[in-house]
Design an enzyme around this catalytic site. Structure first.
Site, PDB file in Angstrom:
ATOM      1  N   GLU A 319      11.569  12.961  -3.904  1.00 34.08           N
ATOM      2  CA  GLU A 319      11.681  13.101  -2.447  1.00 34.08           C
ATOM      3  C   GLU A 319      11.727  11.727  -1.785  1.00 34.08           C
ATOM      4  O   GLU A 319      12.465  11.513  -0.836  1.00 34.08           O
ATOM      5  CB  GLU A 319      10.523  13.925  -1.876  1.00 34.08           C
ATOM      6  CG  GLU A 319      10.342  15.311  -2.502  1.00 34.08           C
ATOM      7  CD  GLU A 319      11.599  16.146  -2.601  1.00 34.08           C
ATOM      8  OE1 GLU A 319      12.497  15.987  -1.759  1.00 34.08           O
ATOM      9  OE2 GLU A 319      11.699  16.955  -3.544  1.00 34.08           O
ATOM     10  N   HIS A 322      15.137  10.196  -2.076  1.00 32.77           N
ATOM     11  CA  HIS A 322      16.110  10.800  -1.157  1.00 32.77           C
ATOM     12  C   HIS A 322      16.251   9.989   0.131  1.00 32.77           C
ATOM     13  O   HIS A 322      17.252  10.112   0.827  1.00 32.77           O
ATOM     14  CB  HIS A 322      15.666  12.209  -0.769  1.00 32.77           C
ATOM     15  CG  HIS A 322      16.237  13.315  -1.625  1.00 32.77           C
ATOM     16  ND1 HIS A 322      17.567  13.377  -1.981  1.00 32.77           N
ATOM     17  CD2 HIS A 322      15.665  14.427  -2.146  1.00 32.77           C
ATOM     18  CE1 HIS A 322      17.776  14.470  -2.703  1.00 32.77           C
ATOM     19  NE2 HIS A 322      16.644  15.128  -2.829  1.00 32.77           N
ATOM     20  N   GLU A 341      21.631  15.450  -4.687  1.00 31.76           N
ATOM     21  CA  GLU A 341      20.674  15.958  -5.682  1.00 31.76           C
ATOM     22  C   GLU A 341      20.902  15.384  -7.076  1.00 31.76           C
ATOM     23  O   GLU A 341      19.955  14.974  -7.751  1.00 31.76           O
ATOM     24  CB  GLU A 341      20.685  17.491  -5.708  1.00 31.76           C
ATOM     25  CG  GLU A 341      20.212  18.140  -4.403  1.00 31.76           C
ATOM     26  CD  GLU A 341      18.833  17.666  -3.928  1.00 31.76           C
ATOM     27  OE1 GLU A 341      18.092  17.062  -4.725  1.00 31.76           O
ATOM     28  OE2 GLU A 341      18.507  17.888  -2.740  1.00 31.76           O
TER      29      GLU A 341
HETATM   30  N1  ARG Z   1      16.268  18.983  -1.028  1.00 33.84           N
HETATM   31  C1  ARG Z   1      15.113  19.533  -1.654  1.00 33.84           C
HETATM   32  C2  ARG Z   1      14.914  18.732  -2.913  1.00 33.84           C
HETATM   33  O1  ARG Z   1      15.732  18.620  -3.754  1.00 33.84           O
HETATM   34  C3  ARG Z   1      15.199  20.970  -2.008  1.00 33.84           C
HETATM   35  C4  ARG Z   1      15.508  21.889  -0.878  1.00 33.84           C
HETATM   36  C5  ARG Z   1      15.709  23.267  -1.365  1.00 33.84           C
HETATM   37  N2  ARG Z   1      16.309  24.033  -0.349  1.00 33.84           N
HETATM   38  C6  ARG Z   1      17.005  25.154  -0.560  1.00 33.84           C
HETATM   39  N3  ARG Z   1      17.533  25.733   0.455  1.00 33.84           N
HETATM   40  N4  ARG Z   1      17.170  25.630  -1.741  1.00 33.84           N
HETATM   41  O2  ARG Z   1      13.956  18.095  -3.083  1.00 33.84           O
HETATM   42 ZN    ZN Z   2      16.372  16.763  -4.056  1.00 32.30          ZN
END
Ligand code: ARG
Ligand code: ZN
Length: 898
Positions: A319, A322, A341
């Site tokens: 996180e 990101h 991701e």
């Molecule tokens: N962006 C987040 C992460 O990879 C995960 C969010 C998940 N959201 C979803 N709608 N599936 O850390």
């Molecule tokens: Zn992520």
């Protein structure tokens, strides 16, 4: 991205009422929105059931003459103003999905839009948008949750500046958080606390967050490479203050690592994390205010296992990373999800490799890829790393997008080298900072920085399915040459009937049968290990200066996410296992040998011929066990067997129970081979030092617990050893180790310990999740009845995703023998329907358990299909999320749906 108007929900809470099948949306239809919101000031008057949200936005036009459509649903629209003029209801069009302001009602140039909405966080069980977890308020907006807070251009290419005023319910709500910096706080005239936050960085709406409640905080600080101080704050429910140390330490290490490895410095004066008990996913990278599933923050020795500690470290890093890969540079549209991701997973994997051991981390990641992504890629839900269409984007937060996406970054790093890859990311950051971009933009940065042609490489993002690579080698003694022929083939996947050749990096080394690493010459370079690139359907690679017929070590460190077929005899396998110069590949060979044995045991015809192999295999892995130079965790992988889910891929019309029995037979053989040696090795892992989560200690415990599981199998009398292991332990890792070692055998000691365990940890919900999961994973013949009766346990609730996953999810996804039975299919389908009404995201995820039924014995797959068809008949009652998974599992493609 324009959402289909054909979807006509009445109201989320009353269930979905739809008269037609939902429509997919397509990457090829991408178009900029006609409008852009550049700034937004939000005011929240928090209230359990009637929170009022006032949003004042600055709007500009990208195209003239078009109507302005804003996304939004599941809220009450109170008022709309354009430049302070309230619009009457006849001046806008409101559907259950959006709000449209006709062009004629709007000024030609820029204008201000004010929207007042009312939402009900307490009854928001979808845990998307603004909701409550216990008494706290929190948000989850990725991908499309912001549209449940206000009407907005809820897509990632609309980047805006945010200013957020939070007004608390009463004086019992001292913590009021949002993104960026707090610029004001106080009490309003009604005595309610308020705070105003401003985020200096433009961001897409999915990165918006707010948190409010009565929370405890754990504080620290970090000085960046340029000497700026950043306040670090972790917020948790009261009583959990003593479980934040590891998360905080992980955060500081992540911040340093990103500076050192990628030159990325943090860009606000404060970084906050909030741990939330009710959360759909692992965690969320909201700008400056990460929100986490509490499971991935809270840890102390008595409650968290070493795996929990490692997950915390990895997810904190993920996180945090990101902030640059995702937030500063975001995705143009949701089809580009892997852009943030895949790259961020690649970065967190490298971080863990650096913090712990890069070899065992690589093994871990490859196990994950093979267990979760390969099956997905070979099944009805297969999709490219960058999908071309979807019904519900939430269904694409998959192993393919995340884990295969990370492998694609890794392949780039293998081809460009570490330095080349770093040049590529530097250029990417330089070119696209502050923008919403595509996969092409990323790959082009890599190409431009390195001068390498990556046009064919882009196919990896577009073509679904795992390539099968076949290797065949011939040695020419007279010329001292080794000719390696590689060919590739990717099977058709839904919607993609024919595939073309991919650009595959292959790390190769030659080893002499006596165990010497061979230095050979390839393309003018003399080395032990070479990087060769397969770009054609079939190609020959010639290695020179090879003085004897070599063993060949291929795809070293798993240099590409492919399935390798190599014509190699069992003898050569054992030889290679012994002489490999790459520890990852030594592990691979051990797994291949084990796989071969298990598949032979599965088949009546071959079952009797493999006793010698079993003995040789046991001898080989015991040798590794007794070699003190190896890392204990590496040893524990070396003596482990391929998972049932992985093995299921290898058999036609598989009978899971029979395959499980074959696997168990080899496991028992390992246990019976030399129990004394196992006990001796086990004793060496024991230590009376107090618990320390350090990797060197975790790796020792991992091996100890693995050995304990074999020892318990060797003889029932060793159950007492497991009980002692449990009682002597000062930490959750060893307690869980003892319980899982005993769980297969079951019996009195196991039952007694499970009861004690419950009593000890009754108050500790994260530990009670483990207690549920252990039972859902049980191999007892009546496990389905057990799971059913646990639904009535006082601690079971459908409203907490962790709890649902630990009981129903673990059973459906992790207990393959017992899930793949007609009764269990019916049960899980019924559970999915219950969940879908409350929380479609969690329900859809649960339903992906059915995506392997195509592998099964026809009687079983027929039963499963019947259950799914029945669910699909309820088309008008199920969510889009669930509809898409079931529809595709039954063989429908997005095209058919259109
Ligand atoms: N962006 C987040 C992460 O990879 C995960 C969010 C998940 N959201 C979803 N709608 N599936 O850390
Ligand atoms: Zn992520």
């Amino acid at each position: 991205i324009v959402l289909s108007r054909k979807l006509c929900y009445e109201n989320e809470k009353r269930g979905f009422m739809r008269d037609t099948a939902p429509m997919p949306i397509y990457l090829k239809d991408y178009q900029k929105h006609a409008f852009e919101i550049t700034d937004i000031a939000l005011e929240f008057e928090l209230h359990p059931t009637e929170t009022q949200v006032t949003a004042v936005s600055k709007v500009s036009r990208n195209r003239k003459g078009e109507d302005f459509t804003l996304d939004g649903h599941s809220m009450i629209l109170k008022a709309v103003y354009v430049d302070d003029q309230q619009l009457s209801e006849s001046n806008y069009i409101l559907t259950d999905q959006d709000l449209t302001l006709p062009s004629a009602r709007l000024p030609e140039g820029d204008f201000t839009l004010k929207i007042v909405t009312q939402i009900d966080p307490s009854n928001n069980t979808s845990l998307e948008g603004l909701y409550r977890s216990g008494t706290m308020y929190c948000t989850q907006c990725e991908s499309q949750g912001f549209r449940k807070i206000t009407y907005f251009i809820d897509r990632p290419d609309n980047m805006a500046r945010y200013r957020v005023k939070l007004i608390g319910e009463d004086d019992k709500m001292p913590v009021l958080l949002s993104n960026g910096h707090k610029i004001e706080e106080g009490q309003d005239k009604n005595g309610r606390p308020y705070a105003v936050w401003e985020d200096p960085h433009k961001k897409p709406s999915y990165l918006f967050a707010l948190v409010a409640g009565d929370l405890a905080v754990h504080k620290d600080k970090f000085t960046t490479q340029s000497g700026r101080d950043v306040a670090l704050e972790i917020y948790v429910e009261h009583g959990n203050e003593d479980r934040c140390d590891y998360a905080m330490d992980s955060l500081k290490r992540s911040m340093r690592w990103d500076e050192e490895k990628y030159g990325r410095e943090y860009d606000l004066d404060i970084f906050m994390i909030v741990a939330v008990s009710d959360f759909n996913f692992g965690a969320m990278e909201n700008k400056g205010l990460n929100i986490f599933n509490a499971k991935y923050i809270l840890a102390k020795s008595e409650t968290a296992t070493d795996t929990d500690y490692e997950n915390i470290e990895a997810i904190i890093a993920h996180e945090y990373f990101h902030n640059w890969t995702g937030n500063r540079i975001t995705c143009r549209d949701w089809f580009q999800l892997c852009l943030k991701e895949g790259l961020t997973v690649f970065r967190d994997q490298s971080f863990t490799g650096d913090m712990r051991s890069s070899i065992t981390k690589r093994i871990d990641d490859v196990i994950m890829l093979r267990n979760a992504q390969f099956p997905e890629d070979a099944g009805p839900l297969a999709h490219p790393v960058r999908p071309e269409s979807y019904i519900e984007i939430n269904n694409f937060y998959t192993a393919t997008v995340y884990e295969k996406g990370a492998e694609l970054c890794r392949m780039l790093a293998v081809m460009l080298g570490q330095e080349g890859f770093r040049k590529g990311t530097d250029l990417f950051f330089e070119r696209f900072d502050g923008m919403a971009v595509t996969v092409e933009d990323f790959v082009q940065s890599m190409a431009d920085a390195s001068g390498k042609d990556l046009s064919q490489f882009l196919l990896w993002y577009k073509q679904a399915g795992t390539p099968h690579v076949t290797a065949h080698g011939v040695y020419h003694a007279d010329q001292g040459r080794y000719h390696l022929t590689l060919s590739q083939k990717t099977h058709p996947t839904q919607g993609q009937d024919s595939k073309v050749a991919m650009h595959i990096p292959v790390l190769v080394a030659l080893i002499s049968p006596s165990g010497e690493p061979i230095t050979s010459e390839y393309a003018g370079k003399s080395a032990h290990e070479h990087m060769i690139e397969l770009k054609e359907d079939k190609a020959e690679f010639i290695f020179e200066n090879v003085s004897e017929a070599p063993l060949v070590s291929l795809f070293r460190d798993f240099s590409a996410p492919i399935i390798l077929h190599q014509d190699i005899s069992t003898e050569e396998c054992f030889l290679l296992m012994q002489h490999e110069t790459n520890p990852f590949n030594a592990y691979e060979i051990a797994q291949n040998i084990a796989e071969g044995i298990i598949l032979s045991l599965y088949d009546e015809q071959t079952r009797s011929d493999i006793e010698n192999d079993v003995t040789a295999y046991c001898a080989a892995i015991y040798k590794i066990l007794q070699n003190e130079t190896y890392d204990p965790l590496y040893k524990s992988y070396m003596i482990g067997l391929p998972s049932l889910g992985y093995l299921m891929q290898k058999v036609k019309n598989v009978q899971p129970q029979k395959l499980y029995d074959a696997r168990t037979a080899l496991r028992d053989a390992i246990a019976a081979y030399d129990p004394d040696a196992l006990i001796e090795a086990y004793q060496k892992t024991r230590s009376d030092k107090a618990f320390d989560p350090a990797p060197s200690e975790a790796t020792r415990r991992a091996l100890g617990n693995k050995l304990l599981s074999y020892i318990v199998l060797a003889d029932a009398k060793f159950s007492a050893r497991a009980e002692a292991h449990y009682r002597e332990s000062d930490n959750m890792t060893d307690m869980m180790g003892a319980l899982s070692a005993l769980s297969d055998r079951g019996g009195e000691i196991y039952n007694k310990l499970m009861q004690e365990f419950f009593v000890t940890y009754e108050k500790d919900q994260l530990v009670i999740d483990k207690w549920f999961a252990l039972q859902a994973r049980s191999q007892a013949s009546d496990v389905l009845d057990q799971v059913k009766s646990l639904l009535n346990h006082k601690d079971f609730t459908y409203k907490n995703p962790n709890r649902v996953r630990s009981l129903i999810g673990v059973f459906a996804h992790g207990n393959l023998v017992h899930f793949h039975k007609p009764d269990a299919y019916a049960f899980i389908a019924e559970q999915i329907l219950i969940l879908d009404k409350l929380n479609p995201k969690t329900a859809a995820r649960m339903a992906t358990a059915f995506d392997q039924i195509h592998l099964l014995d026809p009687a079983l797959s027929h039963a499963a299909r019947g259950v799914l068809e029945h669910l699909l008949e309820k088309k008008s009652e199920i969510s889009n999320d669930l509809y898409e998974i079931i529809f595709k599992t039954l063989g429908g493609s997005a095209k058919i749906a259109a």
